[in-house]
Enzyme design. Sequence first.
Site, mmCIF file in Angstrom:
data_model
loop_
_atom_site.group_PDB
_atom_site.id
_atom_site.type_symbol
_atom_site.label_atom_id
_atom_site.label_comp_id
_atom_site.label_asym_id
_atom_site.label_seq_id
_atom_site.Cartn_x
_atom_site.Cartn_y
_atom_site.Cartn_z
ATOM 1 N N CYS A 185 0.821 -1.229 0.000
ATOM 2 C CA CYS A 185 0.000 0.000 0.000
ATOM 3 C C CYS A 185 0.846 1.266 0.000
ATOM 4 O O CYS A 185 0.335 2.353 -0.277
ATOM 5 C CB CYS A 185 -0.917 0.023 1.211
ATOM 6 S SG CYS A 185 -2.189 -1.232 1.114
HETATM 7 N N1 CO8 Z 1 -20.079 -10.003 8.029
HETATM 8 C C1 CO8 Z 1 -20.604 -10.080 9.252
HETATM 9 N N2 CO8 Z 1 -19.871 -10.254 10.369
HETATM 10 C C2 CO8 Z 1 -18.539 -10.388 10.212
HETATM 11 C C3 CO8 Z 1 -17.919 -10.342 8.952
HETATM 12 C C4 CO8 Z 1 -18.748 -10.144 7.831
HETATM 13 N N3 CO8 Z 1 -18.245 -10.054 6.594
HETATM 14 N N4 CO8 Z 1 -16.580 -10.484 9.111
HETATM 15 C C5 CO8 Z 1 -16.356 -10.632 10.412
HETATM 16 N N5 CO8 Z 1 -17.539 -10.587 11.098
HETATM 17 C C6 CO8 Z 1 -17.745 -10.714 12.543
HETATM 18 C C7 CO8 Z 1 -16.689 -11.587 13.182
HETATM 19 O O1 CO8 Z 1 -17.068 -12.937 13.114
HETATM 20 C C8 CO8 Z 1 -16.660 -11.054 14.581
HETATM 21 O O2 CO8 Z 1 -17.730 -11.634 15.312
HETATM 22 P P1 CO8 Z 1 -17.571 -11.999 16.875
HETATM 23 O O3 CO8 Z 1 -17.304 -10.674 17.547
HETATM 24 O O4 CO8 Z 1 -18.872 -12.629 17.207
HETATM 25 O O5 CO8 Z 1 -16.388 -12.906 16.941
HETATM 26 C C9 CO8 Z 1 -16.983 -9.563 14.434
HETATM 27 O O6 CO8 Z 1 -17.609 -9.445 13.157
HETATM 28 C C10 CO8 Z 1 -15.765 -8.679 14.478
HETATM 29 O O7 CO8 Z 1 -14.735 -9.191 13.606
HETATM 30 P P2 CO8 Z 1 -13.341 -8.489 13.433
HETATM 31 O O8 CO8 Z 1 -12.704 -8.329 14.780
HETATM 32 O O9 CO8 Z 1 -12.555 -9.210 12.377
HETATM 33 O O10 CO8 Z 1 -13.803 -7.065 12.836
HETATM 34 P P3 CO8 Z 1 -13.125 -5.676 12.936
HETATM 35 O O11 CO8 Z 1 -14.025 -4.776 13.685
HETATM 36 O O12 CO8 Z 1 -11.680 -5.747 13.373
HETATM 37 O O13 CO8 Z 1 -13.113 -5.203 11.415
HETATM 38 C C11 CO8 Z 1 -11.584 -5.038 9.554
HETATM 39 C C12 CO8 Z 1 -12.438 -5.960 10.420
HETATM 40 C C13 CO8 Z 1 -12.523 -4.127 8.771
HETATM 41 C C14 CO8 Z 1 -10.781 -5.897 8.582
HETATM 42 C C15 CO8 Z 1 -10.632 -4.178 10.410
HETATM 43 O O14 CO8 Z 1 -9.970 -4.977 11.353
HETATM 44 C C16 CO8 Z 1 -9.586 -3.420 9.619
HETATM 45 O O15 CO8 Z 1 -9.893 -2.646 8.739
HETATM 46 N N6 CO8 Z 1 -8.292 -3.595 9.956
HETATM 47 C C17 CO8 Z 1 -7.196 -2.934 9.265
HETATM 48 C C18 CO8 Z 1 -6.990 -3.608 7.975
HETATM 49 C C19 CO8 Z 1 -6.020 -2.916 7.074
HETATM 50 O O16 CO8 Z 1 -5.866 -1.725 7.040
HETATM 51 N N7 CO8 Z 1 -5.346 -3.690 6.294
HETATM 52 C C20 CO8 Z 1 -4.461 -3.163 5.339
HETATM 53 C C21 CO8 Z 1 -4.254 -4.201 4.405
HETATM 54 S S1 CO8 Z 1 -3.844 -3.677 2.820
HETATM 55 C C22 CO8 Z 1 -2.157 -3.677 2.582
HETATM 56 O O17 CO8 Z 1 -1.408 -3.265 3.364
HETATM 57 C C23 CO8 Z 1 -1.531 -4.198 1.353
HETATM 58 C C24 CO8 Z 1 -2.388 -5.078 0.611
HETATM 59 C C25 CO8 Z 1 -1.987 -5.169 -0.781
HETATM 60 C C26 CO8 Z 1 -3.108 -5.369 -1.766
HETATM 61 C C27 CO8 Z 1 -3.704 -6.715 -1.717
HETATM 62 C C28 CO8 Z 1 -4.687 -6.965 -2.799
HETATM 63 C C29 CO8 Z 1 -5.751 -7.977 -2.425
#
Ligand code: CO8
Length: 373
Positions: free
Chosen positions: A156
Amino acid sequence: MNQVVITGTGLFTPEHAIDNDALVASFNAWVDAENAHHAEAIAAGEREPLAHSSSEFIVKASGIHSRYVLDAEGILDPSRMRPKLRERGNDEPSIQCEMGVKAAGEALEAAGVAAGDIDLVIVGCSNLERPYPAVAVELQAALGAGGYAFDMNVACSSATFAIETAANAIRAGSARRALVVNPEICSAHLNFRDRDSHFIFGDACTAIVLESDAVASAETRFEILGTRLVTRFSNAIRNNAGFLNRVTDADPRAVDKLFVQEGRRVFKEVCPMVAALITDHLASLELAGDDLSRLWLHQANRHMNDLIARRVLGHEPSEAQAPIILDRYANTSSAGSIIAFHLHRADLAAGDTGVICSFGAGYSAGSVVVRRA
Ligand code: CO8
């Protein structure tokens, strides 16, 4: 040292948009089919049923409402769930080159620069279509640019790392004008069957023209006051696709050959790292958060941006101070902060200062402090 200015930017947005409801409907159709297929094992307690995704969760957790992709049909087909892109022949330009030509054309026009006057082309992005010949060299030829060209790969942060590299070449005098291009086809590396991340990414391509102030002719220019880059190793964001997979006999369809991350951990570890990078960088330029009119942040998650902006500015950011484009574009990797800069800078007045900042896998982060001339 030559003073470096940004004189033009360009953006290529794919024509297909997928909103959360359409993405979730396809995901849930696949989940239902999988659960039906494994009904006996689930009933016997030998297997956990897969859970549905939801649009409400996606908006609440990330701020993403929609994303643009090169192909929607393949992604939304529950029996495929990956884009379907035609393989290009050896005599055709690569897809990334085609995206680059479109974004670069707009950036060159804005800068009032002819392609032939470009001395350096850098293609910086998370994933490259082929290792060689370089996409950047192909793009250089397609545009009719001069000088030299090469690809860079810093996830990124590829755009900010490429901006510093291009700025250094201009500062040192080895190039007078440089073009940085970020063609991101994130949909090709995203696992659309992973509930935790299927909604995160979109496709786009950005381009930036950088020039020595001495040769720039554009009326609107942003002087680069400073650039600063940082990396710190982390396994929390990973992609294990690579040329050695063939010789280790790894399954090319394995899930770890796509994007994998520990989202919560990334959030917790990256936000303080980025806030410190920007704050320290500003201090080294005798600036503080108060001096900033705008933060063009990497666009991965709305809450991350709000938190980082709060720490840097010392107060809740307004929509204008830290613009969000991820609601429409999702995470377009290195293109994200440049899309924000492209769409949200025209209203700044001469003397206004802002920061373009990327962060992502590696971990890697880059800060580019600019002032409207
Ligand atoms: N629908 C419904 N519920 C869901 C879903 C879904 N799709 N997914 C997870 N849940 C549930 C989980 O089961 C969990 O339930 P419970 O609490 O009962 O266990 C609850 O929701 C919470 O789950 P999470 O803790 O996983 O959710 P978060 O609040 O942490 O949100 C995010 C998830 C949005 C992914 C968040 O953690 C985030 O944005 N983190 C930062 C990510 C980031 O910035 N990454 C950067 C990556 S990109 C990069 O650097 C280079 C990539 C290069 C390109 C690649 C191309 C593909």
